[in-house]
Design a protein around this motif. Structure first.
Motif, PDB file in Angstrom:
ATOM      1  N   ASP A 168       0.807  -1.217   0.000  1.00  9.18           N
ATOM      2  CA  ASP A 168       0.000   0.000   0.000  1.00  9.18           C
ATOM      3  C   ASP A 168       0.845   1.274   0.000  1.00  9.18           C
ATOM      4  N   GLY A 169       2.163   1.120  -0.086  1.00  8.26           N
ATOM      5  CA  GLY A 169       3.031   2.283  -0.115  1.00  8.26           C
ATOM      6  C   GLY A 169       3.369   2.856   1.243  1.00  8.26           C
ATOM      7  N   GLY A 170       3.042   2.135   2.319  1.00  5.13           N
ATOM      8  CA  GLY A 170       3.277   2.636   3.668  1.00  5.13           C
ATOM      9  C   GLY A 170       4.629   2.225   4.228  1.00  5.13           C
ATOM     10  N   ARG A 171       4.840   2.568   5.488  1.00  4.12           N
ATOM     11  CA  ARG A 171       6.061   2.234   6.193  1.00  4.12           C
ATOM     12  C   ARG A 171       5.803   1.096   7.174  1.00  4.12           C
ATOM     13  N   VAL A 172       6.884   0.407   7.563  1.00  2.00           N
ATOM     14  CA  VAL A 172       6.761  -0.741   8.447  1.00  2.00           C
ATOM     15  C   VAL A 172       7.533  -0.491   9.735  1.00  2.00           C
ATOM     16  N   PRO A 173       6.981  -0.912  10.897  1.00  2.00           N
ATOM     17  CA  PRO A 173       7.625  -0.653  12.186  1.00  2.00           C
ATOM     18  C   PRO A 173       8.586  -1.773  12.570  1.00  2.00           C
ATOM     19  N   LEU A 174       9.839  -1.430  12.799  1.00  2.00           N
ATOM     20  CA  LEU A 174      10.839  -2.403  13.229  1.00  2.00           C
ATOM     21  C   LEU A 174      11.158  -2.144  14.699  1.00  2.00           C
ATOM     22  N   TYR A 175      10.867  -3.153  15.538  1.00  2.00           N
ATOM     23  CA  TYR A 175      11.062  -2.993  16.985  1.00  2.00           C
ATOM     24  C   TYR A 175      12.548  -2.922  17.349  1.00  2.00           C
ATOM     25  N   GLY A 176      12.874  -2.003  18.248  1.00  2.00           N
ATOM     26  CA  GLY A 176      14.196  -1.956  18.867  1.00  2.00           C
ATOM     27  C   GLY A 176      15.328  -1.935  17.871  1.00  2.00           C
ATOM     28  N   ASP A 177      16.350  -2.784  18.123  1.00  2.00           N
ATOM     29  CA  ASP A 177      17.513  -2.830  17.229  1.00  2.00           C
ATOM     30  C   ASP A 177      17.330  -3.817  16.080  1.00  2.00           C
ATOM     31  N   GLY A 178      16.179  -4.510  16.042  1.00  2.00           N
ATOM     32  CA  GLY A 178      15.906  -5.433  14.948  1.00  2.00           C
ATOM     33  C   GLY A 178      16.671  -6.740  15.013  1.00  2.00           C
ATOM     34  N   ARG A 179      17.318  -7.020  16.138  1.00  2.00           N
ATOM     35  CA  ARG A 179      18.155  -8.221  16.220  1.00  2.00           C
ATOM     36  C   ARG A 179      17.469  -9.394  16.917  1.00  2.00           C
ATOM     37  N   ASN A 180      16.203  -9.280  17.213  1.00  2.00           N
ATOM     38  CA  ASN A 180      15.463 -10.420  17.762  1.00  2.00           C
ATOM     39  C   ASN A 180      15.395 -11.514  16.707  1.00  2.00           C
ATOM     40  N   VAL A 181      15.619 -12.747  17.113  1.00  2.00           N
ATOM     41  CA  VAL A 181      15.740 -13.879  16.182  1.00  2.00           C
ATOM     42  C   VAL A 181      14.533 -14.798  16.311  1.00  2.00           C
ATOM     43  N   ARG A 182      14.012 -15.207  15.152  1.00  2.00           N
ATOM     44  CA  ARG A 182      12.915 -16.171  15.111  1.00  2.00           C
ATOM     45  C   ARG A 182      13.221 -17.247  14.063  1.00  2.00           C
ATOM     46  N   ASP A 183      12.707 -18.445  14.323  1.00  2.00           N
ATOM     47  CA  ASP A 183      12.774 -19.543  13.359  1.00  2.00           C
ATOM     48  C   ASP A 183      11.468 -19.561  12.585  1.00  2.00           C
ATOM     49  N   TRP A 184      11.547 -19.584  11.254  1.00  2.00           N
ATOM     50  CA  TRP A 184      10.361 -19.439  10.418  1.00  2.00           C
ATOM     51  C   TRP A 184       9.921 -20.781   9.832  1.00  2.00           C
ATOM     52  N   LEU A 185       8.621 -21.028   9.954  1.00  2.00           N
ATOM     53  CA  LEU A 185       7.996 -22.303   9.592  1.00  2.00           C
ATOM     54  C   LEU A 185       6.805 -22.038   8.680  1.00  2.00           C
ATOM     55  N   HIS A 186       6.858 -22.573   7.464  1.00  5.08           N
ATOM     56  CA  HIS A 186       5.712 -22.399   6.569  1.00  5.08           C
ATOM     57  C   HIS A 186       4.508 -23.152   7.119  1.00  5.08           C
ATOM     58  N   VAL A 187       3.331 -22.565   6.970  1.00  2.50           N
ATOM     59  CA  VAL A 187       2.130 -23.122   7.590  1.00  2.50           C
ATOM     60  C   VAL A 187       1.831 -24.528   7.098  1.00  2.50           C
ATOM     61  N   THR A 188       2.153 -24.836   5.837  1.00  2.00           N
ATOM     62  CA  THR A 188       1.886 -26.195   5.349  1.00  2.00           C
ATOM     63  C   THR A 188       2.823 -27.213   5.996  1.00  2.00           C
ATOM     64  N   ASP A 189       4.058 -26.806   6.284  1.00  6.04           N
ATOM     65  CA  ASP A 189       4.960 -27.697   7.009  1.00  6.04           C
ATOM     66  C   ASP A 189       4.470 -27.918   8.440  1.00  6.04           C
ATOM     67  N   HIS A 190       3.981 -26.839   9.056  1.00  8.03           N
ATOM     68  CA  HIS A 190       3.427 -26.988  10.402  1.00  8.03           C
ATOM     69  C   HIS A 190       2.275 -27.984  10.401  1.00  8.03           C
ATOM     70  N   CYS A 191       1.366 -27.839   9.454  1.00  8.56           N
ATOM     71  CA  CYS A 191       0.218 -28.748   9.399  1.00  8.56           C
ATOM     72  C   CYS A 191       0.659 -30.180   9.140  1.00  8.56           C
ATOM     73  N   ARG A 192       1.709 -30.351   8.363  1.00  5.53           N
ATOM     74  CA  ARG A 192       2.243 -31.696   8.140  1.00  5.53           C
ATOM     75  C   ARG A 192       2.758 -32.280   9.448  1.00  5.53           C
ATOM     76  N   GLY A 193       3.448 -31.475  10.231  1.00  2.00           N
ATOM     77  CA  GLY A 193       3.939 -31.942  11.518  1.00  2.00           C
ATOM     78  C   GLY A 193       2.822 -32.285  12.484  1.00  2.00           C
ATOM     79  N   VAL A 194       1.774 -31.455  12.507  1.00  2.00           N
ATOM     80  CA  VAL A 194       0.625 -31.721  13.374  1.00  2.00           C
ATOM     81  C   VAL A 194      -0.048 -33.036  12.970  1.00  2.00           C
TER      82      VAL A 194
END
Length: 324
Positions: free
Chosen positions: A203-229
């Motif tokens: 939409d041409g807007g800006r995005v908010p990045l919390y703090g220093d941006g160094r928080n780490v997350r492991d990313w899981l596609h939803v179809t892989d999650h459903c396969r695991g479930v």
């Protein structure tokens, strides 16, 4: 087989319903699916449009906190499996108002467990989150790690995990708990970071990045999650916990850079904002148990999954416009 899927009109639950009915999980082939959903802001009937005409699908409106309604759907003696996705999940919302998180995630889970016990349900899969472990500086959490939640959301989920365990230990209910890392993919409500950033950038807007941006997350596609479930539901051992990970750890800064590139936007579209209260630094689950016992491995490479997710939001403005 009859499966009750709570929160089955939400982001992850609807993906599970669609993939079950599409025959993508061999152990659940031919199953009848009953969706139980309260249709709050994040539960949308449109998420089930691809399977709405399937004669094996039934959709029931109901709140998991309502014992009478839950008993009508779960406790009729004909349910083989309950897969419990229904939850309040957005950390920011839990910080400003924790009550709904406690009642839905804790009380609602207890209501469902009791109905499953009373109704003779064959198996109860409780879908949880890696956030119950707290924050980890290095390494990855095994399933036996103590629960040390830091937000009202994760504390409520930890409480529900312990209730699920108690119904197995006290009553012998066949319960399996899964704990996933950060999910992404189509149909995710645009309050979570990837759909929020994608839709704002489109939409041409800006995005908010919390703090220093160094928080780490492991990313899981939803179809892989459903396969695991599905693997946990069909092959998991009663009373066990299984972590489900995606295998791609990124800082929020790295994720933002990839999202900017995906939509052709520059760094000027990033707004640095104060960090969130109690913001966990890093999540990382050890998912070797579900790999070794049940044969799970993530199938969707992150770059491929992210490109497909961005394309879906670009092509489905009618789904998300007006929701933010």
């Amino acid at each position: 087989m009859r499966i009750v899927v709570t929160g089955g009109a939400g982001f992850i639950g609807s993906c599970f319903v669609r993939t079950v009915l599409a025959g993508e999980h061999p152990g659940l082939a031919g199953a009848e699916v009953v969706v139980l959903d309260a249709f709050t802001y994040a539960g949308r009937i449109e998420n089930l449009d691809p399977v709405r005409d399937d004669p094996r699908l039934r959709v029931e409106r109901g709140d998991v906190r309502d014992p009478r309604r839950v008993a009508e759907v779960v406790g009729d003696g004909g349910v083989d499996l309950v897969v419990h996705f229904a939850a309040e999940t957005h950390v920011d919302r839990s910080i400003t108002g924790a009550a709904d998180f406690v009642t839905t995630n804790v009380v609602g889970t207890q209501v469902l467990l009791q109905a499953a016990l009373d109704g003779g349900v064959g198996r109860f899969v409780h879908v949880s989150t890696d956030e119950v472990y707290g924050s980890i500086d290095s390494g990855s959490w095994p399933e036996e790690h103590p629960l040390e939640p830091n937000s009202p959301y994760s504390a409520a989920k930890a409480g529900s995990d312990l209730l699920a365990r108690s119904y197995h230990r006290t009553h012998g209910l066949d319960v399996v708990v899964t704990r996933c890392s950060n999910n992404y993919g189509p149909h995710q409500f645009p309050e979570k970071v990837i759909p929020l950033f994608v839709t704002r950038l489109l939409d041409g807007g800006r995005v908010p990045l919390y703090g220093d941006g160094r928080n780490v997350r492991d990313w899981l596609h939803v179809t892989d999650h459903c396969r695991g479930v599905a693997l946990a539901a069909t092959k998991g051992r009663a009373g066990e916990v299984y972590n489900i990970g995606g295998g791609t750890e990124l800082t929020n800064r790295e994720l933002t850079t990839r999202l900017l590139a995906a939509v052709g936007a520059g760094e000027d579209r990033v707004e640095h904002v104060p960090d969130r209260k109690g913001h966990d630094r890093r999540y990382s689950v050890d998912w070797s148990k579900i790999r070794d016992e049940l044969g799970y491995t993530p199938q969707v490479a992150f770059d491929e999954g992210l490109a497909g997710t961005v394309a879906w939001y670009r092509e489905h403005r009618d789904w998300w416009e007006g929701l933010r």
